[in-house]
Scaffold this active site. Sequence first.
Site, PDB file in Angstrom:
ATOM      1  N   HIS A 205       0.849  -1.198   0.000  1.00  0.00           N
ATOM      2  CA  HIS A 205       0.000   0.000   0.000  1.00  0.00           C
ATOM      3  C   HIS A 205       0.883   1.246   0.000  1.00  0.00           C
ATOM      4  O   HIS A 205       2.097   1.154   0.210  1.00  0.00           O
ATOM      5  CB  HIS A 205      -0.869  -0.006   1.273  1.00  0.00           C
ATOM      6  CG  HIS A 205      -0.027  -0.010   2.509  1.00  0.00           C
ATOM      7  ND1 HIS A 205       0.329  -1.179   3.156  1.00  0.00           N
ATOM      8  CD2 HIS A 205       0.588   0.989   3.181  1.00  0.00           C
ATOM      9  CE1 HIS A 205       1.106  -0.885   4.177  1.00  0.00           C
ATOM     10  NE2 HIS A 205       1.284   0.430   4.223  1.00  0.00           N
TER      11      HIS A 205
ATOM     12  N   HIS B 189       5.623   6.026  -1.774  1.00  0.00           N
ATOM     13  CA  HIS B 189       6.409   4.821  -2.097  1.00  0.00           C
ATOM     14  C   HIS B 189       5.635   3.593  -1.666  1.00  0.00           C
ATOM     15  O   HIS B 189       4.684   3.687  -0.883  1.00  0.00           O
ATOM     16  CB  HIS B 189       7.756   4.857  -1.363  1.00  0.00           C
ATOM     17  CG  HIS B 189       7.608   4.768   0.132  1.00  0.00           C
ATOM     18  ND1 HIS B 189       7.319   5.879   0.911  1.00  0.00           N
ATOM     19  CD2 HIS B 189       7.644   3.722   0.981  1.00  0.00           C
ATOM     20  CE1 HIS B 189       7.210   5.506   2.165  1.00  0.00           C
ATOM     21  NE2 HIS B 189       7.398   4.190   2.247  1.00  0.00           N
TER      22      HIS B 189
HETATM   23  P1  ATP Z   1       6.260  -3.812  11.164  1.00  0.00           P
HETATM   24  O1  ATP Z   1       6.202  -2.612  12.049  1.00  0.00           O
HETATM   25  O2  ATP Z   1       5.910  -5.094  11.826  1.00  0.00           O
HETATM   26  O3  ATP Z   1       7.491  -3.892  10.329  1.00  0.00           O
HETATM   27  P2  ATP Z   1       4.583  -2.322   9.434  1.00  0.00           P
HETATM   28  O4  ATP Z   1       5.586  -1.232   9.636  1.00  0.00           O
HETATM   29  O5  ATP Z   1       4.181  -2.630   8.049  1.00  0.00           O
HETATM   30  O6  ATP Z   1       5.066  -3.640  10.106  1.00  0.00           O
HETATM   31  P3  ATP Z   1       2.967  -0.656  11.028  1.00  0.00           P
HETATM   32  O7  ATP Z   1       4.158  -0.276  11.874  1.00  0.00           O
HETATM   33  O8  ATP Z   1       1.663  -0.837  11.690  1.00  0.00           O
HETATM   34  O9  ATP Z   1       3.268  -1.989  10.247  1.00  0.00           O
HETATM   35  O10 ATP Z   1       2.852   0.421   9.880  1.00  0.00           O
HETATM   36  C1  ATP Z   1       1.750   0.518   9.006  1.00  0.00           C
HETATM   37  C2  ATP Z   1       2.118   1.433   7.853  1.00  0.00           C
HETATM   38  O11 ATP Z   1       2.479   2.726   8.346  1.00  0.00           O
HETATM   39  C3  ATP Z   1       3.337   0.974   7.064  1.00  0.00           C
HETATM   40  O12 ATP Z   1       3.171   1.417   5.720  1.00  0.00           O
HETATM   41  C4  ATP Z   1       4.489   1.699   7.699  1.00  0.00           C
HETATM   42  O13 ATP Z   1       5.557   1.886   6.799  1.00  0.00           O
HETATM   43  C5  ATP Z   1       3.833   3.011   8.045  1.00  0.00           C
HETATM   44  N1  ATP Z   1       4.450   3.590   9.234  1.00  0.00           N
HETATM   45  C6  ATP Z   1       4.751   2.941  10.382  1.00  0.00           C
HETATM   46  N2  ATP Z   1       5.282   3.749  11.300  1.00  0.00           N
HETATM   47  C7  ATP Z   1       5.330   4.971  10.713  1.00  0.00           C
HETATM   48  C8  ATP Z   1       5.763   6.256  11.136  1.00  0.00           C
HETATM   49  N3  ATP Z   1       6.274   6.470  12.346  1.00  0.00           N
HETATM   50  N4  ATP Z   1       5.651   7.277  10.261  1.00  0.00           N
HETATM   51  C9  ATP Z   1       5.149   7.101   9.042  1.00  0.00           C
HETATM   52  N5  ATP Z   1       4.703   5.920   8.579  1.00  0.00           N
HETATM   53  C10 ATP Z   1       4.808   4.863   9.382  1.00  0.00           C
END
Ligand code: ATP
Length: 195
Positions: free
Chosen positions: A51, A137
């Site tokens: 996504h 991205h």
């Molecule tokens: P994991 O944390 O287990 O690697 P994930 O990052 O895909 O998995 P989440 O941390 O819930 O899962 O993030 C959901 C989405 O939000 C992802 O697209 C992630 O890149 C984005 N995301 C996570 N943390 C941030 C942040 N601090 N700022 C911006 N985007 C974020």
Amino acid sequence: MTAEPPPREKAIRAFVALPLPDTLRPAVAETIRRLTPSLPGVRFVRDEGVHVTLRFLGWTRADTIAALEAPLRAAAAACPPLDVAVRGLGTFPERGRPRVLWLGLGVPRAAAALQAACERAAVGAGFEPETRSFHPHLTLGRWGDRARRLPLPDVDLGSAPVRELVLYRSELRPSGSIYTPLAVFPLGGAPAPLG
Ligand code: ATP
Ligand code: MG
């Protein structure tokens, strides 16, 4: 994986994103398959969950999620369907030890306006403003501790229209996080045409 437990009351981990158009999904899955043997340090995402994050919300209360629905619906209604072009591989950060592997995304100007509207909706619902600039991205994977920078091949997967804005729930799993739509908002306000 994020290790910290959710604060009490904040039961839902959520984010606002554009889903990858279904027509581009097989090519993204194939790109992940092709890259996997040459990038052993990378933990790849599940291809069905790829996504474009517009606004990360994090651990959130259910009533806050509910309060976001109307402004997000309005933001989506004000945005036309978006043609996104998927091409190029890159990393965050750009130099030094890489952490995130991504597929580049060309988006029309309206995407930035939609992202800004999602940001206003989040701040209006009580979230801290995002200070980092928007770099659209598709995250394909993340490096662990032993990250090594290797040359990345050229990729161009073509383009397709995105017709929806989605409020996703994220469930963190060691095997890769699982994303479930909590609400879907049509771009342009009307349901996507059939066919
Ligand atoms: P994991 O944390 O287990 O690697 P994930 O990052 O895909 O998995 P989440 O941390 O819930 O899962 O993030 C959901 C989405 O939000 C992802 O697209 C992630 O890149 C984005 N995301 C996570 N943390 C941030 C942040 N601090 N700022 C911006 N985007 C974020
Ligand atoms: Mg994360």
